[in-house]
Write a protein that holds these residues in place. Structure first.
Motif, short mmCIF file in Angstrom:
data_model
loop_
_atom_site.label_atom_id
_atom_site.label_comp_id
_atom_site.label_asym_id
_atom_site.label_seq_id
_atom_site.Cartn_x
_atom_site.Cartn_y
_atom_site.Cartn_z
N ALA A 56 -32.41 41.49 76.22
CA ALA A 56 -31.36 40.48 76.08
C ALA A 56 -29.98 41.12 76.23
O ALA A 56 -29.80 42.31 75.97
N PRO A 57 -28.96 40.34 76.60
CA PRO A 57 -27.67 40.92 76.98
C PRO A 57 -26.74 41.31 75.84
O PRO A 57 -25.82 42.10 76.04
N TRP A 67 -30.25 37.11 72.86
CA TRP A 67 -29.94 36.34 74.06
C TRP A 67 -28.65 35.55 73.91
O TRP A 67 -27.92 35.35 74.88
N PHE A 68 -28.36 35.12 72.70
CA PHE A 68 -27.12 34.40 72.40
C PHE A 68 -26.89 34.46 70.90
O PHE A 68 -27.83 34.67 70.13
N ARG A 82 -26.82 28.35 77.69
CA ARG A 82 -26.77 28.19 79.15
C ARG A 82 -26.26 29.45 79.84
O ARG A 82 -26.72 29.79 80.94
N ALA A 83 -25.32 30.14 79.21
CA ALA A 83 -24.84 31.40 79.79
C ALA A 83 -25.97 32.42 79.84
O ALA A 83 -26.13 33.14 80.84
N ALA A 84 -26.76 32.49 78.78
CA ALA A 84 -27.91 33.41 78.76
C ALA A 84 -28.93 33.01 79.81
O ALA A 84 -29.53 33.87 80.48
N ALA A 90 -30.18 35.04 87.15
CA ALA A 90 -29.57 35.99 88.09
C ALA A 90 -30.39 37.27 88.16
O ALA A 90 -30.60 37.83 89.26
N TRP A 91 -30.87 37.73 87.00
CA TRP A 91 -31.72 38.93 86.99
C TRP A 91 -33.04 38.65 87.72
O TRP A 91 -33.50 39.47 88.51
N ILE A 92 -33.65 37.50 87.45
CA ILE A 92 -34.91 37.16 88.10
C ILE A 92 -34.73 37.10 89.62
O ILE A 92 -35.55 37.63 90.38
#
Length: 217
Positions: A56-57, A67-68, A82-84, A90-92
Motif C-alpha cells: 500500500a502507498p 491504502w488510505f 478513490r485515490a488509492a 495505474a500499477w496494475i
C-alpha cells in the motif's frame, strides 16, 4: 497530494508471466501490514497463477503501510479511497497490462480495495475474495452494472471480529447481496483474522470459478 508509486513482491518470474497469462492473482494486505503479509496464502490455496502482493502507498512506520487513512469505518471518506483505487489501477496497468485480468484477494482494508477494483473496472476482475473486509458506502462507476451482472465474490469474516464495526458489516452485507453472486461465510469465534476452514472455503470457491487448473487441491 501525489500518491507514492506502488511496489510489490511476487512469484519468481511473475512479471514475465503476467505479460501473457490470462489471469494474475493480486494479494492486497490490510492496514498496518505489508506486501509480505499474505504470501503464505498462495501455497495454502494451491494457486497455479502468476501472483503479486502489492504494498500500500501510505507508510505508517515500523514496516507497515495503508491504502488510505482511516478515521472511522462507519463513515469512510470516499476521496482517499478513490485515490488509492486509481493508484492501484495505474500499477496494475503498468505491471499486468491495460487489458490484463486480475484475481484480487484482499484482507481487511485490502478487502475493500478488492471490492473497489470490481466496482470500477469489472471487466478486468475475476472472482474477488474479501477476507475480513468491507465496502465503502459511496456510489462507484460500475455499481449499476454489477447489480445487473452479479459477478461471483467470496466474503469471509469472523463473528468475533473486534475491528470491523457492525455498521460496516451491515453496509457490506447489503451491498454485496445486491451487486454480486455472493458466497458469504461467517466463522464462529474468529476475530480479525483468517481461519483454516476459511482457506479451504476460498480454495473451493476459486476452484469452482476458475477450474482445477488454476487452483490445486
Amino acid at each position: 497530494m501525489t500518491t507514492p508509486a506502488l511496489r510489490a513482491v511476487g512469484a519468481p518470474g511473475w512479471t514475465e508471466a503476467a505479460a501473457t497469462a490470462p489471469l494474475v492473482a493480486l494479494l492486497l494486505h490490510g492496514f498496518g501490514a505489508h506486501e509480505r503479509d499474505l504470501g503464505g496464502l498462495v501455497p495454502e490455496l494451491g494457486l497455479a497463477l502468476p501472483w503479486a502482493s502489492v504494498r500500500a502507498p501510505i507508510e505508517l512506520g515500523n514496516g507497515g503501510a495503508a491504502w488510505f487513512p482511516i478515521r472511522s469505518l462507519d463513515d469512510l471518506d470516499p476521496e482517499p479511497v478513490r485515490a488509492a483505487t486509481d493508484a492501484l489501477w495505474a500499477w496494475i496497468d503498468a505491471a499486468v497490462g491495460p487489458r490484463g485480468r486480475i484475481l484480487p484477494i484482499g484482507f481487511s482494508q485490502g478487502g475493500l480495495m478488492a471490492t473497489q477494483l470490481l466496482r470500477t473496472r469489472p471487466d478486468r476482475v475475476v472472482a474477488p475474495v474479501v477476507l475480513a473486509g468491507f465496502v465503502q458506502g459511496e456510489q462507484e462507476v460500475a455499481d449499476d452494472r454489477l447489480a445487473a451482472d452479479r459477478p461471483a465474490l467470496f466474503w469471509g469474516r469472523g463473528d468475533a471480529d473486534p475491528v470491523i464495526p457492525a455498521a460496516a458489516v451491515a453496509r457490506t452485507a447489503a451491498f454485496l447481496a445486491t451487486h454480486t453472486a455472493l458466497e458469504a461465510r461467517v466463522y464462529p469465534g474468529l476475530g480479525h483474522g483468517i481461519a483454516a476452514q476459511e482457506v479451504d472455503d476460498v480454495r473451493m470457491f476459486l476452484a469452482a470459478q476458475l477450474g482445477e487448473a488454476a487452483v490445486g487441491r
